[in-house]
Design a protein around this motif. Sequence first.
Motif, PDB file in Angstrom:
ATOM      1  N   GLU A 103       8.143   0.524  14.121  1.00 38.67           N
ATOM      2  CA  GLU A 103       7.493   0.840  12.862  1.00 38.67           C
ATOM      3  C   GLU A 103       6.209   1.631  13.100  1.00 38.67           C
ATOM      4  N   LEU A 104       5.473   1.253  14.130  1.00 40.26           N
ATOM      5  CA  LEU A 104       4.226   1.941  14.462  1.00 40.26           C
ATOM      6  C   LEU A 104       4.487   3.379  14.891  1.00 40.26           C
ATOM      7  N   HIS A 115       3.112  -2.008  -2.745  1.00 39.55           N
ATOM      8  CA  HIS A 115       3.900  -1.547  -1.599  1.00 39.55           C
ATOM      9  C   HIS A 115       3.252  -1.939  -0.279  1.00 39.55           C
ATOM     10  N   THR A 116       1.941  -1.911  -0.212  1.00 37.55           N
ATOM     11  CA  THR A 116       1.244  -2.330   1.002  1.00 37.55           C
ATOM     12  C   THR A 116       1.480  -3.815   1.262  1.00 37.55           C
ATOM     13  N   LYS A 117       1.465  -4.627   0.218  1.00 37.92           N
ATOM     14  CA  LYS A 117       1.751  -6.059   0.369  1.00 37.92           C
ATOM     15  C   LYS A 117       3.192  -6.284   0.816  1.00 37.92           C
ATOM     16  N   MET A 118       4.093  -5.429   0.356  1.00 36.34           N
ATOM     17  CA  MET A 118       5.502  -5.546   0.727  1.00 36.34           C
ATOM     18  C   MET A 118       5.690  -5.388   2.231  1.00 36.34           C
ATOM     19  N   ILE A 119       4.860  -4.571   2.876  1.00 33.07           N
ATOM     20  CA  ILE A 119       4.960  -4.389   4.323  1.00 33.07           C
ATOM     21  C   ILE A 119       4.782  -5.735   5.022  1.00 33.07           C
ATOM     22  N   LEU A 144      11.967  -3.741   7.455  1.00 30.80           N
ATOM     23  CA  LEU A 144      10.664  -3.088   7.335  1.00 30.80           C
ATOM     24  C   LEU A 144      10.741  -1.590   7.586  1.00 30.80           C
ATOM     25  N   LEU A 145      11.383  -1.174   8.660  1.00 31.43           N
ATOM     26  CA  LEU A 145      11.457   0.257   8.963  1.00 31.43           C
ATOM     27  C   LEU A 145      12.177   1.034   7.865  1.00 31.43           C
ATOM     28  N   PRO A 146      13.316   0.560   7.359  1.00 29.19           N
ATOM     29  CA  PRO A 146      13.935   1.269   6.230  1.00 29.19           C
ATOM     30  C   PRO A 146      13.010   1.352   5.005  1.00 29.19           C
ATOM     31  N   PHE A 147      12.254   0.281   4.757  1.00 29.35           N
ATOM     32  CA  PHE A 147      11.307   0.296   3.639  1.00 29.35           C
ATOM     33  C   PHE A 147      10.249   1.368   3.854  1.00 29.35           C
TER      34      PHE A 147
END
Length: 82
Positions: free
Chosen positions: A54-55, A12-16, A27-30
């Motif tokens: 996102e931040l 999941h971290t790689k998916m970001i 990205l934000l929905p994820f």
Amino acid sequence: MNQYLYECTSYHTKMIGLYATYKREQLLPFLKETDGYDLTAAITFCEERRLEKELIYLIGMCLHVNLLIVDVIRHIYLLVHR
């Protein structure tokens, strides 16, 4: 079981990074739908790339977690000092 959790967190971290690079609008929905990523790594990643929306979401998650921790500590204190 711990190995499975580690693998999911890593994935999941790689998916970001992949979403930020190839599908930034997703990205934000994820981030909102998934909780299996390393929060510190996600914040660092978004800071480096100046992903403001996102931040803001991730920092809000940190504040929420901190408030939960404070609430638990307060409850423990009240139980001990009855």
